[in-house]
Design a protein around this motif. Structure first.
Motif: not given
Length: 850
Positions: A58, A60, A62, A64, A79, A82-83, A85
């Motif tokens: 995204d 930021e 991060r 996704i 999984e 995800l999240g 950076r």
């Protein structure tokens, strides 16, 4: 779209823009797409299952969304990414740079290719090429950045390897062990490596631009120029050749040159590529080697013993004339054969085992059978050693026809003599002038026969180790001395023969030694002055235009000793056969005497009964004729009738017993001399013992030797009776001779004791003589070994006895010590080869003596 530089400052090609945008859930929408286009979910499934790593971040930075290939690239489950950076996964640049790159892509809307390092979950780094672009929401506003990542680790390593390879190639080019140069069609040098410059004595690069013709002697430049132009025009093939060149410092070299064509972009011959290698040393070595091989071949071909060389597969590599003569093949025929073709099948079957022992021990001696071209089998003694020939380990084999020796050994075995072996240790000397010279030098030095070479003046020039051992001289002591100093009878050339005038007219040199081209027996003189018989095979060969005398010498001392022993043994055999003949002739008259004595004994008994009747009628006779009775009494007194009446019958019985004993002795002599095949019988042991004692009874009685016989429970045994009687007789003779050799004047004791001992029947013969010295115990059963004075023993009795007992499946043991008497113990199997065993019987014992 425009291109942008990556993090390494390199310009990358622009990536094509996407025709659709990623959805919020990782799918892409295709607005306004025609009917039949892929749906968003289908595209998502393609991205998910694609082997191409793919991720979406995204604004930021991060993550996704990430497909399975992206997770496998970094070592994460999708999984788990995800999240995170993007900067946390990037190892080769600061976080701010990563953030600025993302912001630039979003702001400009242009895609970028970036080379960076990702850090995997396990901490290792992976170099990737990332293609990144902005993705937008349904209203066209930037929503983040998506990335296709490609692992380029292998490509980076390949580029590095290519760089290193280029450096190594340059190093190899300049430092190559051979010179290299290129020339154009004008014969000017356009490229040259450092080795070629050093070869020609020039500084690096100083040959560039010069003509290759400047490198050769002036008188050879014209021919070389013509040859090179013909090669450039395709009129002469490019074959390796040798060329003399002149270096800058004036040295003359011989170089070997190999050439290839150098073509331009249109395929036309633009010049030549040449590889140069200095072969001056090799040419000199080849000349020396050829001369060395010529000299060594002369010596090799002149050796009297047969020699051939074969590899580890048995393929024959070389053979000398003696081997060709012995086997009946030509040298070319032998060199196309293997050892299995000249070995007997049994000897060939052991080739691998002998080869293994040969390679382990370095040398090997054995006996076998060779087959000649005509199919005849020849027994040979083979002595071999390992040598290095033509970069391989080969086997050098020297073999000698031992037919005569085998015949001699067979004759000795008929008289129960064991084979005698003479072991000679070969001393190898490594004289490495060249491999070929070493090969033929080893042939001479590995020979078990003495090999001597003399020059045209008869002076020794070669003296091998076997000759050193035979004559007791070191080679250094005899080199240069006349050969007839060691073999005195050799110097007289003898009768020149009817062909001498023809040979001298043809210019042939007259030999200075007798027996050239023959095998003769002479006397040799050792270093201590002692003489010994020898067999000399002398041949003459030409080396460097001069005659050389090559002699193969064999010590005949042992052979002559064996001849004398065989002659002595033949005389003993003749005496034995004569004794058997005499016994046969005596046997018939003895039969008549025995029969007549039996009749006489019966008639004497009847006569005595008749006279008894007359004596019972004396009273009647006195009344009838007193004068006749008086005359009868007078005759009776004159012949001592009272003595005759009591002793006549015992006298006849004793006479018959004596003649019967003579007949028994004659029968035993015939049995011992019998030459028919041995017949196994089951006989009482006591009969065998009594038979041997019967032959010895007179000598035992004369020497007042007591004989004690204790046979215990041993009854019948299965054996060849005559042979076991012969063994017992030999042991009794040895025991009696031992007693006779003691210090006492007369008297002694011999004990014969038998018993059952496990699977054996034991028969021991003991005497109380002086015993046996420990140093003689190990040689008692050797043929011809005796401790008796010359003329008092053949040394065959115990050897024959040992062979007889071994033939029965048994053995003979001996115990004795000086002053303690001697015990010979015969051990025979209780169950013979036909399964029978000794029968138990009542104990048999007796004492016989004077």
């Amino acid at each position: 779209m425009t291109s942008s530089p990556d993090i390494d400052g390199r310009e990358m090609a622009p990536a094509p823009g996407p025709s659709d945008t990623p959805c919020a859930d990782g799918a892409r929408t295709t607005p306004g797409g025609p009917a039949g286009s892929l749906s968003a979910r289908a595209l998502c499934r393609l991205l998910e299952s694609s082997p191409q790593p793919f991720a979406v971040a995204d604004l930021e930075q991060r993550i996704i969304h990430a497909n399975r290939a992206y997770g496998e690239l970094l070592g994460y489950a999708p999984e788990d990414l995800l999240g995170l950076r993007v900067a946390e996964l990037t190892a080769s640049q600061p976080h701010d740079m990563t953030r600025r790159q993302h912001e630039d892509i979003v702001a400009t809307g242009r895609n970028r290719r970036i080379v960076k390092d990702y850090r995997r979950r396990d901490g290792t780094l992976v170099r990737v090429e990332a293609m990144m672009d902005v993705f937008r929401d349904d209203e066209g506003r930037p929503a983040g950045v998506y990335c296709f990542a490609t692992d380029i680790s292998e490509r980076i390593r390949a580029e590095e390897a290519l760089r290193v390879s280029a450096e190594q190639y340059r190093e190899l080019y300049d430092k190559a062990p051979v010179g290299y140069l290129e020339m154009d069609r004008t014969l000017r040098i356009t490229k040259v490596n450092q080795t070629a410059c050093e070869l020609m004595g020039c500084e690096d690069g100083s040959l560039l631009g010069s003509s290759v013709l400047d490198l050769v002697e002036p008188d050879g430049r014209g021919a070389l120029a013509d040859a090179l132009r013909e090669k450039l025009d395709g009129m002469r093939p490019l074959l390796p050749y040798e060329q003399k060149v002149r270096t800058k410092d004036g040295r003359s070299l011989v170089v070997e040159i190999q050439e290839r064509e150098r073509r331009d972009g249109e395929g036309r011959v633009a010049g030549l590529r040449s590889v140069l290698q200095d072969v001056s040393g090799r040419k000199e070595a080849e000349a020396r080697l050829i001369e060395s091989e010529r000299r060594a071949r002369i010596l090799f071909d002149g050796i009297h013993d047969a020699v051939f060389l074969h590899d580890q597969r048995g393929r024959i590599l070389d053979a000398n004339p003696a081997a060709c003569r012995l086997l009946g093949y030509s040298r070319d025929e032998l060199m196309s054969m293997t050892t299995s073709q000249i070995d007997s099948p049994e000897f060939a079957a052991g080739f691998e085992d002998r080869l293994r022992r040969q390679l382990q021990e370095g040398e090997l001696s054995c006996e076998g059978l060779h087959r000649t071209k005509g199919g005849r089998l020849i027994p040979v003694e083979v002595t071999s050693s390992t040598v290095r020939i033509d970069q391989q380990t080969a086997i050098l084999s020297m073999f000698r026809d031992i037919t005569e020796r085998k015949a001699l050994e067979r004759t000795r075995r008929e008289f129960a003599a064991a084979q005698m072996r003479n072991a000679h240790e070969m001393e190898r000397k490594n004289r490495a002038l060249s491999e070929s010279e070493s090969r033929y030098r080893r042939l001479a030095e590995a020979s078990l026969d003495g090999i001597v070479v003399a020059d045209e003046g008869g002076r020794i020039t070669l003296f091998n180790p076997a000759a050193e051992k035979m004559f007791g001289h070191d080679s250094g002591d005899v080199l240069g001395r006349p050969l007839d100093d060691l073999i005195p009878g050799l110097g007289d050339p003898g009768d020149p023969g009817p062909d001498r005038d023809v040979e001298e007219a043809a210019g042939a040199a007259r030999p200075i030694f007798a027996g050239v081209g023959k095998t003769v027996e002479l006397l040799g003189r050792r270093r201590d002055g002692g003489e010994f018989p020898l067999e000399l095979s002398l041949s003459i060969v030409e080396v460097d235009g001069r005659p050389q005398y090559l002699g193969s010498i064999r010590d005949q001392t042992e052979r002559q000793r064996m001849r004398a022993m065989l002659a002595h043994t033949d005389r003993l055999a003749s005496i034995g056969l004569l004794s058997a003949g005499v016994a046969h002739e005596i046997n018939n008259p003895l039969a008549y005497v025995l029969n007549n004595l039996a009749v006489l004994q019966r008639e004497v008994k009847d006569l005595r009964n008749l006279i008894g009747l007359y004596e019972s009628s004396r009273e009647a006779l006195a009344g009838a004729d007193a004068a006749a009775l008086a005359k009868i009494d007078e005759v009776a007194e004159e012949i001592d009738w009272a003595y005759l009446r009591e002793n006549l019958e015992p006298m006849v019985e004793r006479t018959r017993a004596g003649v019967q004993r003579v007949a028994n002795i004659v029968g035993k002599m015939r049995g011992l001399a019998r030459t028919t095949l041995p017949e196994w019988q089951v006989v009482p042991l006591c009969e065998l013992v009594d038979g041997a004692l019967e032959m010895m009874r007179g000598r035992l009685k004369h020497r007042r030797v007591d004989v004690a016989v204790r046979l215990g429970e041993v009854g019948k045994i299965e054996c060849v009776p005559d042979q076991i009687t012969q063994v017992l007789l030999n042991l009794l003779i040895n025991a009696l001779q031992a007693i006779e050799g003691s210090d006492r004047q007369e008297g002694g004791r011999i004990e014969i004791e038998a018993s059952l001992s496990g699977p054996w029947v034991s028969v021991a013969v003991k005497d109380d003589g002086p015993g046996i010295s420990p140093e003689h115990l190990d040689r008692l059963f050797d043929p011809f070994f005796t401790t008796k004075p010359v003329g008092e023993g053949t040394g065959l009795g115990l050897a024959i006895s040992h062979q007889i007992i071994a033939g029965h499946g048994g053995r003979i043991e001996v115990e004795g010590r000086p002053g303690g008497g001697t015990c010979f113990r015969i051990l025979l199997p209780r169950r013979s080869r036909r399964g029978a065993g000794p029968e138990a019987s009542p104990a048999h014992s007796s004492t016989q003596g004077a």
